[in-house]
Design an enzyme around this catalytic site. Structure first.
Site, PDB file in Angstrom:
ATOM      1  N   SER A 174       0.823  -1.210   0.000  1.00  0.00           N
ATOM      2  CA  SER A 174       0.000   0.000   0.000  1.00  0.00           C
ATOM      3  C   SER A 174       0.851   1.252   0.000  1.00  0.00           C
ATOM      4  CB  SER A 174      -0.885  -0.001   1.247  1.00  0.00           C
ATOM      5  OG  SER A 174      -1.531   1.240   1.372  1.00  0.00           O
ATOM      6  N   TYR A 228      -1.573  -0.261  10.570  1.00  0.00           N
ATOM      7  CA  TYR A 228      -1.832  -0.906   9.277  1.00  0.00           C
ATOM      8  C   TYR A 228      -0.608  -0.745   8.365  1.00  0.00           C
ATOM      9  CZ  TYR A 228      -3.639  -1.376   4.501  1.00  0.00           C
ATOM     10  OH  TYR A 228      -3.808  -1.721   3.183  1.00  0.00           O
ATOM     11  N   LYS A 268       2.218  -3.546   6.634  1.00  0.00           N
ATOM     12  CA  LYS A 268       2.590  -3.668   5.208  1.00  0.00           C
ATOM     13  C   LYS A 268       4.107  -3.531   5.055  1.00  0.00           C
ATOM     14  CE  LYS A 268      -1.465  -4.332   3.365  1.00  0.00           C
ATOM     15  NZ  LYS A 268      -1.807  -5.622   2.774  1.00  0.00           N
TER      16      LYS A 268
HETATM   17  P1  NAD Z   1     -11.135  -6.590   1.148  1.00  0.00           P
HETATM   18  O1  NAD Z   1     -11.350  -6.510   2.613  1.00  0.00           O
HETATM   19  O2  NAD Z   1     -12.287  -6.299   0.251  1.00  0.00           O
HETATM   20  O3  NAD Z   1     -10.534  -8.005   0.747  1.00  0.00           O
HETATM   21  C1  NAD Z   1      -9.703  -8.746   1.618  1.00  0.00           C
HETATM   22  C2  NAD Z   1     -10.191 -10.180   1.588  1.00  0.00           C
HETATM   23  O4  NAD Z   1      -9.392 -10.954   2.482  1.00  0.00           O
HETATM   24  C3  NAD Z   1     -11.642 -10.322   2.057  1.00  0.00           C
HETATM   25  O5  NAD Z   1     -12.346 -11.153   1.149  1.00  0.00           O
HETATM   26  C4  NAD Z   1     -11.517 -10.986   3.428  1.00  0.00           C
HETATM   27  O6  NAD Z   1     -12.639 -11.792   3.727  1.00  0.00           O
HETATM   28  C5  NAD Z   1     -10.238 -11.792   3.250  1.00  0.00           C
HETATM   29  N1  NAD Z   1      -9.539 -12.081   4.506  1.00  0.00           N
HETATM   30  C6  NAD Z   1      -9.267 -11.240   5.531  1.00  0.00           C
HETATM   31  N2  NAD Z   1      -8.600 -11.891   6.504  1.00  0.00           N
HETATM   32  C7  NAD Z   1      -8.432 -13.174   6.072  1.00  0.00           C
HETATM   33  C8  NAD Z   1      -7.816 -14.306   6.622  1.00  0.00           C
HETATM   34  N3  NAD Z   1      -7.236 -14.289   7.839  1.00  0.00           N
HETATM   35  N4  NAD Z   1      -7.833 -15.469   5.919  1.00  0.00           N
HETATM   36  C9  NAD Z   1      -8.424 -15.519   4.698  1.00  0.00           C
HETATM   37  N5  NAD Z   1      -9.034 -14.463   4.123  1.00  0.00           N
HETATM   38  C10 NAD Z   1      -9.036 -13.295   4.808  1.00  0.00           C
HETATM   39  O7  NAD Z   1      -9.919  -5.599   0.817  1.00  0.00           O
HETATM   40  P2  NAD Z   1      -9.369  -5.097  -0.593  1.00  0.00           P
HETATM   41  O8  NAD Z   1      -9.684  -3.655  -0.708  1.00  0.00           O
HETATM   42  O9  NAD Z   1      -9.757  -6.018  -1.662  1.00  0.00           O
HETATM   43  O10 NAD Z   1      -7.809  -5.195  -0.304  1.00  0.00           O
HETATM   44  C11 NAD Z   1      -7.049  -6.329  -0.677  1.00  0.00           C
HETATM   45  C12 NAD Z   1      -5.620  -6.124  -0.224  1.00  0.00           C
HETATM   46  O11 NAD Z   1      -5.107  -4.905  -0.777  1.00  0.00           O
HETATM   47  C13 NAD Z   1      -5.464  -6.005   1.301  1.00  0.00           C
HETATM   48  O12 NAD Z   1      -4.294  -6.696   1.681  1.00  0.00           O
HETATM   49  C14 NAD Z   1      -5.308  -4.522   1.511  1.00  0.00           C
HETATM   50  O13 NAD Z   1      -4.555  -4.238   2.659  1.00  0.00           O
HETATM   51  C15 NAD Z   1      -4.582  -4.086   0.249  1.00  0.00           C
HETATM   52  N6  NAD Z   1      -4.810  -2.689  -0.105  1.00  0.00           N
HETATM   53  C16 NAD Z   1      -6.084  -2.224  -0.250  1.00  0.00           C
HETATM   54  C17 NAD Z   1      -6.297  -0.881  -0.548  1.00  0.00           C
HETATM   55  C18 NAD Z   1      -7.696  -0.329  -0.680  1.00  0.00           C
HETATM   56  O14 NAD Z   1      -7.870   0.886  -0.580  1.00  0.00           O
HETATM   57  N7  NAD Z   1      -8.711  -1.128  -0.943  1.00  0.00           N
HETATM   58  C19 NAD Z   1      -5.205  -0.012  -0.709  1.00  0.00           C
HETATM   59  C20 NAD Z   1      -3.920  -0.538  -0.567  1.00  0.00           C
HETATM   60  C21 NAD Z   1      -3.731  -1.881  -0.263  1.00  0.00           C
END
Ligand code: NAD
Ligand code: UDP
Length: 343
Positions: free
Chosen positions: A129, A153, A157
């Site tokens: 991120s 958070y 990362k």
């Molecule tokens: P999201 O919450 O929609 O998706 C994450 C998924 O991981 C969900 O389906 C959740 O059920 C699953 N999950 C969580 N903990 C788990 C575990 N212990 N075991 C198995 N599954 C688990 O989030 P997203 O927006 O799709 O983000 C995906 C990744 O990208 C994350 O790692 C997040 O930190 C990173 N990210 C997101 C953003 C954003 O703004 N959306 C920005 C930068 C980085």
């Protein structure tokens, strides 16, 4: 064609990426515990990807921290590469529950890496991120900028990126990409899959679209006195389909080249202010988006915009969609699914 393990594949970014990977012909095992998503997203991914896709997507309900669940996911078929989305992502929550974030984000990555080594799989794309840049000294932000997270958070990362760097240096054969996402927004243009936050949204886009659709009365704009052209904060919003295609390009680069550790920004290089986003969303939806200028939110930077040149050089990838496309597709999703997947 490759067989890929997708952790967190039912979530916002994971579901759109699963669709792009299926359309490219790959087969997938998704490991998700559905803590922040619904199996319905994957059902719709298969519907969008066409008749053969159902046979190429296996869902394992399980936790990325669990040795047994990982074993089950790796045993669907020999895994050529892993895309690791599973994790927790709410900054405020990470401040009140830091151990939960370290456990899931860092502990989960650690367990996954052990399982990968045990199954002789050393190709990984990790969801990092832009939050790990903290308050950047220069904008646009290159990958060489200091890593200075300002919340738990972001610390998790940064810790996983460090763990991956140590691993890549320790043993030949690893092919790892750390993708530093800027602000992922929008939805698939069909309006069938999109972002479905739990409870009150923390992020700007889902908040605006819930105001436009009548679920919430008014948006708070966090700060009208930032050193920007109109006083509101500026961010680099990236359409989730551009982001999904960035993962496909990354995977192709890893699978077809030698061992390496790639750290790349995925962003557009173009910033928009909160007020510009509101005005574009209003124009496209034809809906009112009432807002008030509130005080600044703790931990926010004035301007965060990617320098996306390295990703273009290394992957031949850059964003194709603009703010208009983001608002149009995000609105199509919100209108068709005012309560999200209704889990
Ligand atoms: P999201 O919450 O929609 O998706 C994450 C998924 O991981 C969900 O389906 C959740 O059920 C699953 N999950 C969580 N903990 C788990 C575990 N212990 N075991 C198995 N599954 C688990 O989030 P997203 O927006 O799709 O983000 C995906 C990744 O990208 C994350 O790692 C997040 O930190 C990173 N990210 C997101 C953003 C954003 O703004 N959306 C920005 C930068 C980085
Ligand atoms: N923002 C806002 N009101 C909200 C949510 C966000 O004004 O209800 C602003 C926030 O201050 C930032 C931008 O919108 O300038 C994007 O915030 P978001 O939380 O979506 O992403 P961040 O960049 O913080 O990861």
């Amino acid at each position: 064609m490759a067989h890929l393990l997708i952790t967190g594949g039912a979530g916002f970014i994971g579901s759109h990426t699963c669709l792009v990977l299926l359309e490219a012909g790959h087969s997938l095992a998704v490991l998700d515990n559905f803590t922040n998503s619904s199996p319905e997203s994957l059902r719709r991914v298969v519907e969008l990807a066409g008749p053969s896709a159902g046979r190429r997507l296996e869902v394992v309900r399980g936790d990325v921290r669990s040795h047994e669940d990982l074993k089950q996911a790796f045993e669907v078929a020999p895994v050529d590469g892993v895309l690791h989305f599973a994790g927790l992502k709410a900054v405020g929550e990470s401040m009140s529950q830091p151990l939960r974030y370290w456990d899931t984000n860092v502990g989960g990555s650690r367990s996954l890496l052990s399982a990968m080594a045990a199954h002789d799989c050393r190709t990984l794309v990790f969801s990092s991120s832009a939050t790990l840049y903290g308050y950047p000294d220069t904008v646009p932000i290159p990958e060489s900028a200091p890593v200075r997270p300002i919340n738990p958070y972001g610390h998790t990362k940064a810790a996983v990126e460090r763990m991956l760097g140590d691993l890549a240096a320790s043993e030949p054969g690893w092919r790892i990409a750390c993708l530093r996402y800027f602000n992922p927004v929008g939805a698939h243009p069909s309006g069938r899959i999109g972002e479905d936050p739990n409870g009150i949204p923390n992020n700007l886009f889902p908040f605006i679209s819930q105001v436009a659709v009548g679920r919430r009365a008014c948006l708070d704009v966090f700060g009208g006195d930032w050193p920007t052209a109109d006083g509101s904060g500026v961010r680099d919003y990236i359409h989730v389909m551009d982001l999904a295609e960035g993962h496909l390009a990354t995977l192709d680069a890893l699978l077809t080249s030698g061992e390496q550790l790639l750290t790349l920004n995925l962003g557009s290089g173009r910033g928009y202010s909160v007020l510009e986003v509101i005005n574009t969303f209003r124009a496209i939806s034809g809906k009112a988006v009432p807002y008030t200028i509130a005080s600044r939110r703790d931990g926010d930077a004035a301007i965060t915009v990617a320098d996306p040149q390295l990703a273009e050089q290394r992957l031949g990838w850059k964003t194709k969609r603009n703010l208009h496309d983001i608002c149009r597709d995000g609105w199509a999703w919100q209108q068709a699914n005012p309560k999200g997947y209704s889990r």
